[in-house]
Every structure is written in C-alpha cells, then in structure tokens.
Design an enzyme around this catalytic site. Structure first.
Site, PDB file in Angstrom:
ATOM      1  N   TRP A 354      49.363  41.771  41.523  1.00  0.00           N
ATOM      2  CA  TRP A 354      49.572  41.939  42.969  1.00  0.00           C
ATOM      3  C   TRP A 354      49.384  40.637  43.729  1.00  0.00           C
ATOM      4  O   TRP A 354      49.982  40.458  44.799  1.00  0.00           O
ATOM      5  CB  TRP A 354      48.741  43.085  43.521  1.00  0.00           C
ATOM      6  CG  TRP A 354      47.258  42.908  43.717  1.00  0.00           C
ATOM      7  CD1 TRP A 354      46.371  42.327  42.887  1.00  0.00           C
ATOM      8  CD2 TRP A 354      46.508  43.381  44.842  1.00  0.00           C
ATOM      9  NE1 TRP A 354      45.104  42.411  43.400  1.00  0.00           N
ATOM     10  CE2 TRP A 354      45.155  43.056  44.614  1.00  0.00           C
ATOM     11  CE3 TRP A 354      46.830  44.066  46.009  1.00  0.00           C
ATOM     12  CZ2 TRP A 354      44.140  43.389  45.516  1.00  0.00           C
ATOM     13  CZ3 TRP A 354      45.823  44.392  46.906  1.00  0.00           C
ATOM     14  CH2 TRP A 354      44.496  44.052  46.653  1.00  0.00           C
ATOM     15  N   ASP A 355      48.619  39.698  43.197  1.00  0.00           N
ATOM     16  CA  ASP A 355      48.542  38.381  43.848  1.00  0.00           C
ATOM     17  C   ASP A 355      49.942  37.800  43.988  1.00  0.00           C
ATOM     18  O   ASP A 355      50.284  37.176  44.998  1.00  0.00           O
ATOM     19  CB  ASP A 355      47.714  37.395  43.022  1.00  0.00           C
ATOM     20  CG  ASP A 355      46.249  37.766  42.933  1.00  0.00           C
ATOM     21  OD1 ASP A 355      45.953  38.801  42.336  1.00  0.00           O
ATOM     22  OD2 ASP A 355      45.404  37.017  43.476  1.00  0.00           O
ATOM     23  N   ASN A 391      47.781  42.860  34.637  1.00  0.00           N
ATOM     24  CA  ASN A 391      46.753  42.361  35.544  1.00  0.00           C
ATOM     25  C   ASN A 391      46.952  40.831  35.654  1.00  0.00           C
ATOM     26  O   ASN A 391      47.024  40.274  36.747  1.00  0.00           O
ATOM     27  CB  ASN A 391      45.390  42.719  34.958  1.00  0.00           C
ATOM     28  CG  ASN A 391      44.185  42.299  35.771  1.00  0.00           C
ATOM     29  OD1 ASN A 391      43.135  42.909  35.683  1.00  0.00           O
ATOM     30  ND2 ASN A 391      44.269  41.246  36.565  1.00  0.00           N
ATOM     31  N   GLY A 521      42.809  46.135  41.490  1.00  0.00           N
ATOM     32  CA  GLY A 521      42.602  44.813  42.077  1.00  0.00           C
ATOM     33  C   GLY A 521      41.354  44.768  42.942  1.00  0.00           C
ATOM     34  O   GLY A 521      40.938  43.711  43.366  1.00  0.00           O
ATOM     35  N   ASP A 523      38.195  44.879  42.408  1.00  0.00           N
ATOM     36  CA  ASP A 523      37.056  44.806  41.502  1.00  0.00           C
ATOM     37  C   ASP A 523      36.045  43.842  42.094  1.00  0.00           C
ATOM     38  O   ASP A 523      36.350  42.669  42.223  1.00  0.00           O
ATOM     39  CB  ASP A 523      37.508  44.345  40.115  1.00  0.00           C
ATOM     40  CG  ASP A 523      38.490  43.153  40.200  1.00  0.00           C
ATOM     41  OD1 ASP A 523      39.631  43.344  40.648  1.00  0.00           O
ATOM     42  OD2 ASP A 523      38.089  42.048  39.822  1.00  0.00           O
ATOM     43  N   GLU A 719      39.119  32.572  48.720  1.00  0.00           N
ATOM     44  CA  GLU A 719      39.694  33.828  48.220  1.00  0.00           C
ATOM     45  C   GLU A 719      39.442  35.016  49.149  1.00  0.00           C
ATOM     46  O   GLU A 719      40.266  35.908  49.296  1.00  0.00           O
ATOM     47  CB  GLU A 719      39.056  34.088  46.848  1.00  0.00           C
ATOM     48  CG  GLU A 719      39.496  35.324  46.134  1.00  0.00           C
ATOM     49  CD  GLU A 719      38.588  35.647  44.945  1.00  0.00           C
ATOM     50  OE1 GLU A 719      37.411  35.227  44.943  1.00  0.00           O
ATOM     51  OE2 GLU A 719      39.054  36.339  44.031  1.00  0.00           O
TER      52      GLU A 719
END
Ligand SMILES: OC[C@H]1O[C@H](O[C@H]2O[C@H](CO)[C@@H](O)[C@H](O)[C@H]2O)[C@H](O)[C@@H](O)[C@@H]1O
Ligand SMILES: [Ca+2]
Length: 796
Positions: A354-355, A391, A521, A523, A719
């Site tokens: 997804w990034d 992932n 995602g 986490d 981030e």
C-alpha cells in the site's frame, strides 16, 4: 554547443555590478563557471573565449539569473559527484575534466593569481560586516572559502546536542559569519536563526558530498520559503533518492536489508520464481561479474508453503520483481533491467504494497509517471509469481499482502499514459485488471480471508511463528512468561518455539493475529492485538467495494462487458461485479455502521460482534464511495470532531486505545499518532462527498505540522507524526522508532507516503494558506483570524 556552454560560465558571484569591480577582474582572468567556481582555464576553450578572458571584458549572454538558478538540483548546483582532481591522477587529462559549464561551486584551492590578491586582504582584517552587502537588494550570495572548516564551526557552535542536526533544541548562539561573494570572502555577513543555519548545514553537507571545498551559495537557497523548499526537495530530490531500478551492477544496493541480523543475512541474496530462468541467469551473471559482492541466487519452489517461508527466516533475501528487455543502442546487446519503483525509505528498502499506491499518488503529482507505472508492472508480476501483492518483496513477507489498491492505481497510471487514445495504455490497463481480478478472487474472496457467513473479508494471512523482521525486543513482554516456564533465555525460547520443539497453542493464537496485524499495514495497534485475523475491517471491505466497482467499470468499457478470465475461464459481466459491490455494501451497513457514533466499526466474525474502536479508517467508506450521503454527513458531525487533532487526523481516539503503562506500551498506529495514508484518503473521501471545507481544514493542519517540523528540525520529514504535539511532532518513540529521523546533516529522502501527502495537501491550499504555512502559523490562530467568507473555505 561546447562554446556556448562555456560562454555561460561568464557569471559573477554577485549580481551587484556596481560593487563588483574586483570580482570582474578576478573573474576575467580565469574560467569561471556559473556562480563563480574558480576552476582553472580549460584548454578546450575557444580562442575567442580566451581573448575575452584576457581582455577582461567578459561577455554576458544573458542576465545572471537566467543561468544561475539558486534552486537548481544539487547535482547542477554543486556539479557532478566526482572530484576531478581524482580523475586527473587516474586519466592524466586534467583540463578536460574541469570543463564543466555549470556549477556554483569550487573544487580546490583558488588560482594562484587570485590567491595572492586575497592573501593581502586576509592579512589585514576579517570579521567586519559587509554594509554594501547588507543593503543590497535581490539575490545575495555567500562565498564559503572552506566548506569543511565552516561545517566544523557550524556543528561545533550550533549543534549543541551533537546529533548532526541544527534544531530548535540546540542551544548555540544561532549565528555564524560567512564571507560575502562580492568580496570573495573578505567581508562577512551573519547568517542567523535555526532555519537558515540548518539549511546552511544541509547545503554544506551536500556540497561536501559532491567533493566541493569552496562554494558560492545563494542566500535564497538557505532562506527559501519552507513550503517551496520542501515541495522542491520532494519533487526534485527525495523521489530520486527513493527510486530503485535493478540492473547488473546495483543489485547489492537493492538487496541491502537492515531488518534481519543473522550471520546468514549478511550476504545479499535474491530469490527467483521457479519459472523465471531468464531472471535467474541475469542474477547469476550479476554475481559472477562482482564476486566480492557474494550475491547468492536461489530459485523458489513452485509451491510456496508457510513451512517453506519459515525455513527462510535465517536466510532472508530480496524477491525478484518484473524486468524488461533493454537493448544497448551502441553495442546492440540486450539485457534485462528492472522496472523502476520507489521504496518507502529508512529501514524499508523494498517495494511495499500500500505504500506504493500512496507513493504513486505523489509521483504522479511530480510527473514521474514511469515509476508509478513500473510499480503496477511489479504488482502484476507479484500476483502472477507469488500469488498476491506482497507486503513487500522480501522472503519473510511471502505469506502476506497489504491493503489492496491496484485497480485505482492502474486507472490513475492509465490516464497519465494516454488513456483511451493510446492502445498500449489500454493493453496495460487490461493486464492490470486481469491481475486484480485474480488477486480479488484468490486472495481476498477466498478462505481463510473470506468469512463465508458474513460474506465479508478479513486480513488473515498464512505463516508460522514469530515475524522475523520485527525489532528483536518487540515480543519480550509476551515471551517472558514462557521463557520462565521452560527455564531458558528469551532467545532460547524463541528458537524452541519457532522450531516447533514446544507447543504453545495460546502463543500460536497470539502470533496468528500478530502476523495478521501486519497485513492491514496498521502494525501495530490495540485495535487489532490478539484479534486481527477475526476482524472484518471497514478498511479492507471498503477497498474491496472499490475493487468491485472499478472492475465492473473496466469490464464494461474495455472488455466489451464480457470478461473471460484467463486464469479460471469463468465469464462475468459488469452487472455481476456491481451486484458483488451492492451485496458488500448491504453487509457493511448491517455489520459495521453505527448511526449513533457516526462510525463504521470492525466486525469480529469469530464471536459475531461489532467492535468499538473508533478508527480514522471509517473515512475509507467515503474514499471508496460506499457510504451514503447521509452516512457521510453523520460521520462529519459525530466522528470527525473526535478524530481531528492539532496536526490532522489521529489514527483512533484516545478512549479506543485505552490506558498506556509499562506492560501496555504505546503502539504506533494508535492515538496520538497520525499517518499520511489516513490523511490522504480522508481528504479525497470528504471532498468527493461535498465536504471540501473539512478536507481543506484537515489538510492545513497536517501541512502546518509537517512544515513546522521541517523548519524547526533540520528539514526532517518522517514516517508518522504525533498529531497532538505542537513542538516536536516527529518524535515518536514506539516500536522501531520513527523512520526518516536518523540522518546526519541533511535529510535526503523524506518518507515515501509523507512526501506524497505534502504535495497532495498543497492542492487544497490557496495562496493565502500557502503563505501562512510558509510562516508556520498554527491552525487555531490561522482559522480564528480568517474573514467570514474565508472561514467557509475551511468549513468553520
Ligand atoms: O518491520 C516491522 C513492520 O514494518 C512494516 O510496517 C510498517 O512500515 C511499512 C512500510 O512503510 C508500512 O507499510 C506499514 O504500514 C508500517 O506499519 C511492515 O509492513 C510490516 O509488515 C512489518 O512487520
Ligand atoms: Ca542538534
């Protein structure tokens, strides 16, 4: 061209002609690349050039500014990253190497003629302020006669906490004297304040990395409006530094991974799908070409089982991605080369699921279409060879996926590469949708992820044991009682458990959910702990609704409304996919929607109960177009006020997270942290439903927080942020810390999805808001001081 290029070099360190007599003379006896580099005259100069030089009447072919862009990229501003003096020794062709036409900087000591002039001055006096300089208008420039010494002085005096960054937390005098350009460093001027000093530190660090010992530096470059500076850096530098493209020579860099620290992880390793012999041969060639790299190349088996993936825990490796054939035009030889992609940054040096979508949004904003397209190609490859969008492309991620965005990503790229007018774009779109349909059917609408009873989907990946990529102490609190029970160390217990030497069903259940937590995602978060694999989340089901509607549209428009699936030979129409979407909407409403709180909650399919964690992902129902206008209204009225913080949307409410203690540490996807993907999807979803003002207000908050941290903390872009902190929102001490914060002197890549969020958020800002962001006006004073009509822009 050579000649013209060289003429461009007649520029002056100052644009103040009246005060520049000495500069003119100095410039005229040397070949002076733009901006005043003092490299010696090249023998390749034309005689006309030489004559002009010697006659001391340098000819300008245009104004200084035309060629001297203070905001040009580092590689232009500081020249190529090699030091010609080193090249000289090697190739014995010194002069040719120095014939660069554009640089603001200087490699070595200045010429002897100039040196003697300056020496006289140096003996007299230093340290007075340059009054003409202070009063001059327009672009002012500095002459840094010794980059290393200035860097040392700057760090010694200003970086008082010794972290190689100049921030508001440093207690230095916040001022440094530097030479002015029009006096060639004879006169001085003060550079003051955290922002300018930290920009000076950044520029000097970059200049040094380009091998520069002396530079001319535009004041505009270190005093740039921060909104312009950050967007410029993202567009022109951060994306480049995050972009990867596998070739025969760089595989060592691509394979580098700091997450796993076993002796077997030291050598770079690549795993290749069993049916990709060309790629296998390519990597073997790369290994043979550079034996010192110790690159290990392995085939994957045809059936990739959880047992097999676990067996690779100590020998992790990069997973091969899509490559294309490239023919070298000069030799006619063909070889493979990877499609480009961008990595998130920091410890995440691989292609994420997804990034990549979030990054693609920003890349497209920056017109870097080929990289976004490359990432779609990689996803098509991953679905074909690994059975899912991973992932990320490391062996330890083989069993799990991430939130699905492929259909929207393919649509976006399609429109940017010509859309309906370009047959190859249509072909690209069709290939992407064939893959997305396979992914939808085999990953998300199949067990164990599909819950047959509700018809909803969960994040429920395969896998065995402890996720090896997590930071070593992440599970200590959980594992400690077991180590005690077996009377061994934590490390010994980890081994016993992973090898299956001990059976602990409660721990198995814990790790089932822990591995699942990494698939959404998010986490980690208390929303998911101990329960994730059983949750039909609003996030996933909203995204699947979007898949279903996008697939229906694509089948209707590009497959003649009859899709023959090459993977299972089934036939479907747009009506079939619209029905799937409608059914999902009905179920989401039945199981997840709570009118009273205005939130779509997750649903626990195991105990058949709706949860109560209020998450910012409730807005994904807007992004996907799943919510009704009424639900959107209720969400804005009831849920938004609980999730809107100083710096934008928070992950979830404080109440949902619950109390924090030594045994219940903060988790990075809980209150008080905010993440770029949450902001990006909420802005779009709110705007789509007519809540443009709320989206704009949220965007201002997020951009303010990012800009303020950027200004106060040495150009930092991280981030995630603590959206409740007005002082140091980048400081997040949870789990593996904050990626993007760990740099010396200058931040070079930001963080993928945060970079995107800045560019996308700015699209909501008018010039008034942009100016306010540039001066870091906090949201409350900014909103409170708006005129009545302006308040409407922010739905205030
Ligand atoms: O190594 C720990 C975890 O790191 C990743 O998760 C975090 O970073 C990703 C990359 O930016 C992002 O996609 C994810 O949302 C973050 O929480 C990784 O995805 C996890 O699988 C991994 O366990
Ligand atoms: Ca510091």
């Amino acid at each position: 061209m050579e000649k013209l290029g060289h003429l461009k070099t007649f520029n002056f360190p100052s644009n103040d002609d009246n005060n520049n007599k000495k500069g003119d003379q100095l410039q005229s006896v040397e070949s002076t690349p733009i901006g005043g580099s003092t490299t010696p005259t090249s023998p390749s100069q034309s005689s006309g050039d030489q004559e002009r030089l010697m006659s001391k009447t340098p000819r300008r072919i245009s104004s200084t500014n035309e060629y001297n862009d203070p905001f040009s990229n580092a590689e232009i501003y500081y020249g190529p990253e090699t030091d010609p003096r080193k090249a000289t020794a090697k190739y014995q062709k010194p002069k040719k190497k120095l014939n660069r036409t554009r640089t603001m900087s200087v490699f070595g000591n200045i010429s002897t003629s100039r040196q003697s002039m300056l020496d006289e001055h140096y003996l007299k006096r230093r340290g007075s302020e340059d009054d003409t300089y202070l009063s001059s208008k327009g672009n002012r420039r500095f002459f840094i006669e010794d980059v290393d010494a200035t860097l040392d002085e700057l760090l010694r005096n200003e970086d008082t906490d010794r972290n190689y960054q100049i921030t508001i937390e440093d207690k230095g005098p916040k001022v440094i004297k530097v030479g002015t350009a029009n006096s060639f460093g004879f006169n001085h001027i003060n550079i003051r304040g955290t922002y300018m000093l930290s920009n000076l530190l950044q520029e000097l660090t970059i200049a040094k990395s380009f091998g520069r010992h002396q530079i001319f530096l535009d004041e505009a470059r270190i005093n740039e409006d921060p909104v312009n500076r950050l967007s410029r850096l993202i567009t022109n530098q951060f994306w480049n530094n995050l972009t990867r493209r596998i070739d025969l020579y760089n595989i060592g860099e691509m394979a580098r991974d700091t997450k796993i620290d076993t002796p077997e992880a030291k050598n770079p390793r690549v795993y290749v799908p069993f049916d990709c012999p060309d790629q296998y041969a390519f990597y073997i060639q790369a290994a043979q070409m550079n034996p010192s790299l110790k690159l290990e190349v392995e085939y994957l088996p045809e059936a990739i089982t959880p047992e097999y993936v676990k067996s690779l825990n100590r020998t992790p490796g990069l997973l091969a991605l899509a490559m294309e054939e490239h023919v070298n035009p000069s030799t006619g030889e063909s070889s493979l080369i990877g499609y480009p992609y961008a990595v998130p940054g920091g410890r995440f040096n691989e292609l994420y699921g997804w990034d990549s979508y979030m990054i693609a949004l920003g890349l497209l904003e920056s017109n870097k279409v080929d990289i976004a397209k490359g990432m779609v190609e990689h996803f098509i490859f991953e679905i074909k060879h690994y059975g899912k969008i991973l992932n990320a492309n490391r062996s330890y991620y083989l069993c799990r996926s991430q939130p699905p965005f492929l259909t929207d990503m393919a649509n976006m790229v399609f429109h940017r590469i010509g859309g309906d007018n370009n047959p190859s774009a249509i072909n690209f779109l069709k290939r992407a949708f064939v893959s997305a349909i396979k992914e939808y059917k085999t990953v998300w609408a199949s067990e164990p992820r599909l819950d047959p009873e509700t018809g909803l989907s969960c994040y429920h990946p395969d896998g065995i044991g402890i996720p090896p990529e997590t930071e070593p102490d992440h599970f200590d609190t959980i594992l400690y009682p077991y180590a005690k029970k077996y009377n061994c160390t934590l490390e010994e217990f980890r081994k016993m458990y992973n090898n299956g030497d001990v059976k602990e069903p409660t721990l198995d259940e814990f790790f089932l959910h822990d591995r699942a937590v990494r698939e959404p995602g998010h986490d980690t978060t208390y929303r998911f702990e101990g329960v994730c694999a059983y949750l039909a989340t609003i996030d996933l089901n909203a995204l699947l609704y979007k898949y279903e509607t996008d697939i229906a549209d694509a089948i209707e428009q590009y497959f003649g409304d009859k899709f023959v699936d090459p993977n299972d030979y089934s036939v479907s129409t747009s009506a079939h996919w619209r029905k799937l979407a409608e059914d999902r909407k009905v179920r989401v409403n039945k199981y997840m929607w709570d009118e009273e709180s205005g939130v779509f909650f997750d649903y626990n399919v195991h105990i058949r109960k709706r949860t109560s964690y209020e998450s910012a992902t409730t807005f994904w129902a807007l992004w996907a177009g799943l919510a009704t206008p009424h639900q959107a209204q209720v969400m804005v009225e009831k849920a938004l006020p609980k999730l809107e913080m100083l710096g934008g949307l928070v992950c979830g409410t404080e109440q949902s997270r619950g109390p924090i203690s030594i045994n219940r540490p903060v988790r990075q996807w809980d209150y008080p942290f905010g993440w770029a993907p949450h902001q990006i999807l909420a802005w779009k979803g709110l705007s789509d439903y007519g809540f443009q003002g709320d989206a704009t207000r949220l965007a201002y908050r997020w951009l303010f927080m990012m800009t303020k941290a950027f200004v106060d903390f040495n150009g930092i872009v991280v981030e995630k942020y603590n959206v409740t902190s007005g002082i140091d929102p980048h400081r997040v001490e949870a789990e593996y810390g904050n990626q993007g914060a760990d740099f010396k002197g200058v931040a070079k890549e930001g963080f993928g999805w945060v970079n995107s969020s800045y560019l996308l958020g700015l699209k909501y800002m008018d010039s008034h808001a942009r100016r306010a962001l540039g001066t870091c006006i906090p949201p409350e004073p900014f909103f409170n001081n708006l005129r009545g009509d302006q308040k409407k822009i922010y739905n205030l």
